[in-house]
Write an enzyme that holds these catalytic residues in place. Structure first.
Site, PDB file in Angstrom:
ATOM      1  N   HIS A  84      -4.878  22.947 -27.256  1.00 35.34           N
ATOM      2  CA  HIS A  84      -4.947  23.566 -26.012  1.00 35.34           C
ATOM      3  C   HIS A  84      -4.661  24.912 -26.241  1.00 35.34           C
ATOM      4  CE1 HIS A  84      -0.786  22.705 -25.272  1.00 35.34           C
ATOM      5  NE2 HIS A  84      -0.867  23.722 -24.427  1.00 35.34           N
ATOM      6  N   GLU A 111      -6.205  30.523 -27.062  1.00 32.85           N
ATOM      7  CA  GLU A 111      -5.485  31.865 -26.352  1.00 32.85           C
ATOM      8  C   GLU A 111      -4.596  32.327 -27.710  1.00 32.85           C
ATOM      9  OE1 GLU A 111      -3.662  30.377 -22.864  1.00 32.85           O
ATOM     10  OE2 GLU A 111      -3.500  32.601 -22.168  1.00 32.85           O
ATOM     11  N   ASP A 112      -4.044  31.559 -28.145  1.00 29.29           N
ATOM     12  CA  ASP A 112      -2.657  31.997 -28.955  1.00 29.29           C
ATOM     13  C   ASP A 112      -3.134  31.906 -30.532  1.00 29.29           C
ATOM     14  OD1 ASP A 112      -1.462  32.017 -26.527  1.00 29.29           O
ATOM     15  OD2 ASP A 112      -0.376  30.154 -26.880  1.00 29.29           O
ATOM     16  N   ASP A 159      17.733   3.427  -0.866  1.00 29.15           N
ATOM     17  CA  ASP A 159      17.193   2.837  -1.882  1.00 29.15           C
ATOM     18  C   ASP A 159      17.261   3.894  -3.200  1.00 29.15           C
ATOM     19  OD1 ASP A 159      16.372   5.194  -0.868  1.00 29.15           O
ATOM     20  OD2 ASP A 159      14.088   4.741  -0.998  1.00 29.15           O
TER      21      ASP A 159
HETATM   22 MN    MN Z   1       0.606  25.288 -23.776  1.00 29.79          MN
END
Ligand code: MN
Length: 498
Positions: free
Chosen positions: A72, A76-77, A259
Site C-alpha cells: 500500500h 507513494e513512498d 457493564d
Molecule cells: Mn501506510
C-alpha cells in the site's frame, strides 16, 4: 523480518496455492521496495506494511487485499511505479493500491484540501469497500505506533482518528477496530480524563469479574443441564473511551455503570439466544427496562445481540450479552466478516485457529466486487457529488455520523435506519426516491399524521402518495437527512428552471 512472518501470513487454510503465491510475492516485493527505509521509531518501514497486512489477514480479507496491504505504500513512498505493480500483480491489486494511494494522507480539520481528500475517500470506497478497509488497517497500525510521531502531530492524527476513522469503522460495524482506534486516540486528546478513567476502571474490573465468574460457573451448569449448544462464555471489558463517555453521563460515578465488564455467551443459533435468556432470567432477576433485543431489532449498523442486566444476588448488577457466532463476528469485524459467512454452506475449507473465528471460508474476488456498498456510503457519495461546498459536505458527514439513529418500519416490516429527529419526509426518501417525491400524507402506527411529526423508534410508517404531489419549500424545512434535503432541493431547482 523473517520467513516465519511470511509463513504465518499464508497459513490460512482458505488460501489456495495461487493466493499464497500472490502474498509471498507481494511480501518479497514490498520488503525490497522499502529496503533501508525507516519509520520514526527506527524500525524498518517494512514492519508497518507487514503489520497492515497482518491486520487484514486477521480480518479474513481475501488474498488480493492482503497483498495490497503489503504494497500500500510502495507507489507513494518508493521508486515503484503503477506499471510495476500492474505487471507484477495485475489490475485488481493495482486498483486497490491506487485507491489507498490516492487517498494519500487524508487529513481532518480545516482546509479545503483536506476535505477534498475525505471526499475522495468516499468515492474510492463506493467503488470497492476493500480500499477503505485497507485504509482502516493502515490507520490502526499508525495509531498503535503514534508515540513515535512528533508531539505536535500526535494530537491532529488522534483527532482525525476519533472524528473520521472511528465513525467509519462504526458504520461498517467493525466494533473491534472502532474500539481500538478510539482507545488509542483517547490519551492524546484528553490525557487527564484518560488517566482518571483508567484509575476508576482498574479498581472496578477485578470486583466486577469476580462476580461474573460465579455467574458464569452457574450458567454453564444450567446450559449443560438444558443441553443447549453454545460455543463459549467469556467476559469482555468495556472499551475505555466508551466507558468514559458513559461515566460522563453518570457524573463520573462508576458504581452506576453496570457493564464495565459483561458476560458474553456465544451460542449456536438464534433460537438458543432466547433459550439462554430464559434460563438466565429464571435464575437471576432481570432489571426491568434493560432487556434489549437487538436480534429482532438490529442496530442501524447491523449489530445484533441480546443484552440484559441482572441482579447478581450479591447486591450488584451485571450485564449479559447473548449472540450467535455469526453475530459475534459481525459485531467485531463487521463488513469484513460478511464475506466470510456468505458461503458457509458451500465451504470445504479446513479449520483455522485464529483468535476469533472458527472457520474461514473460501471466497472469490467477484463476491467482493458484487458485494453491495452500504446504503449510507452510496448516499454519502451522492451527497458529495452534488455541488455542495467542502464545508457543507463536512457538516453533512458529521451530522449523519454523529446523530443518534432511530429505526422505523415500513408496513411490511422493513427496517429503515434514520437519524433521530427524522420525519415521514425523510422516511419516504429513505425507502425510495420516487416514493419521497410523491408524498401526500403519512400514517404513523395506523394514524394519519402531520408530515412534520418527528418519528420515534419503532414507529410503523405508511407513506401515502399521490401522482400530483411534489417537493416544496415546506418539505425542505421538515426534512432532516442530507439525502432528502438534496433530493428536494434539486427538484425545486428543476421546477424553477422549467
Ligand atoms: Mn501506510
Amino acid at each position: 523480518m523473517s520467513q516465519s512472518d511470511l509463513r504465518e501470513l499464508i497459513s490460512r487454510p482458505d488460501y489456495s496455492e495461487e493466493d499464497k503465491k500472490l502474498i509471498k510475492k507481494a511480501y518479497e516485493f514490498a520488503e525490497k521496495a522499502h529496503e533501508r527505509q525507516l519509520r520514526n521509531s527506527g524500525d524498518p518501514y517494512f514492519n508497518h506494511v507487514l503489520a497492515t497486512a497482518e491486520i487484514l489477514n486477521g480480518l479474513g480479507m481475501d488474498a488480493c487485499t492482503v497483498a495490497a496491504g503489503l504494497l500500500h505504500d510502495t507507489i507513494e513512498d518508493t521508486q515503484v511505479t503503477e506499471l510495476d505493480v500492474k505487471l507484477e500483480f495485475g489490475n485488481e491489486v493495482l486498483f486497490l493500491v491506487n485507491g489507498v494511494t490516492k487517498l494519500g494522507s487524508v487529513r481532518f480539520r480545516g482546509t479545503k484540501r483536506h476535505i477534498e481528500s475525505l471526499r475522495k475517500l468516499f468515492i474510492a470506497t463506493s467503488d470497492d469497500v476493500r480500499v477503505l478497509i485497507i485504509k482502516l488497517a493502515d490507520r490502526l497500525h499508525n495509531m498503535r505506533t503514534l508515540e513515535h510521531v512528533d508531539k505536535d502531530k500526535q494530537e491532529r492524527i488522534a483527532a482525525e482518528t476519533m472524528e473520521v476513522y472511528a465513525p467509519i469503522a462504526h458504520r461498517l460495524n467493525m466494533g473491534a477496530v472502532k474500539g481500538e482506534l478510539e482507545d488509542l486516540a483517547f490519551p492524546y486528546l484528553y490525557p487527564d480524563e484518560h488517566k482518571q478513567t483508567l484509575e476508576l476502571a482498574s479498581e472496578q474490573y477485578g470486583k466486577s469479574e469476580l462476580v461474573l465468574e460465579k455467574i458464569n460457573t452457574r450458567l454453564i451448569e444450567e446450559l449443560q443441564k438444558a443441553k443447549i449448544l453454545y460455543t463459549s462464555t467469556d467476559y469482555r471489558r468495556k472499551h475505555l473511551w466508551s466507558l468514559y463517555r458513559k461515566l460522563k453521563r453518570k457524573d463520573m460515578d462508576i458504581s452506576r455503570v453496570y457493564d464495565i465488564s459483561a458476560l458474553r455467551v456465544i451460542v449456536n443459533g438464534q433460537t438458543e439466544c432466547y433459550q439462554v435468556l430464559g434460563i438466565i432470567h429464571s435464575i437471576w432477576r432481570p432489571l426491568p427496562g434493560r432487556i434489549k433485543d437487538y436480534v429482532a431489532f438490529p442496530k442501524p449498523n447491523g449489530y445484533q445481540s441480546i443484552h440484559t442486566t441482572i441482579f447478581t444476588g450479591e447486591g450488584g448488577l451485571a450485564e449479559v450479552q447473548i449472540r450467535t457466532e455469526k453475530m459475534h463476528a459481525q459485531a467485531e469485524y463487521g463488513i469484513a466478516s460478511h464475506f466470510q459467512f456468505k458461503n458457509k454452506e458451500n465451504s470445504t475449507g479446513g479449520s483455522w485457529s485464529g483468535d476469533w473465528i472458527k472457520r474461514l471460508l473460501k471466497k472469490t474476488t467477484a463476491e467482493y466486487q458484487n458485494a453491495k456498498t452500504p446504503v449510507w456510503i452510496e448516499q454519502m457519495t451522492s451527497v458529495q457529488a452534488d455541488s455542495t461546498s467542502p464545508k457543507e459536505f463536512m457538516n453533512n458527514l458529521k451530522d449523519d455520523f454523529f446523530r443518534q439513529r432511530i429505526f422505523a418500519f415500513t408496513p411490511k416490516g422493513d427496517v429503515i435506519d434514520l437519524p433521530s429527529g427524522s420525519t415521514s419526509i425523510d422516511f419516504g426518501y429513505q425507502v425510495h426516491t420516487d416514493l419521497g417525491d410523491h408524498i401526500s400524507g403519512a400514517k404513523i402506527n395506523g394514524k394519519l399524521s402531520n408530515l412534520a411529526t418527528v418519528l420515534n423508534n419503532g414507529d410503523i410508517v405508511e407513506i401515502i402518495t399521490s401522482p400530483k404531489s411534489k417537493p416544496s419549500q415546506k418539505w425542505l424545512a421538515m426534512a432532516v437527512t442530507a439525502f432528502a434535503k438534496r433530493r428536494i432541493r434539486s427538484s425545486l431547482q428543476s421546477d424553477k428552471n422549467n
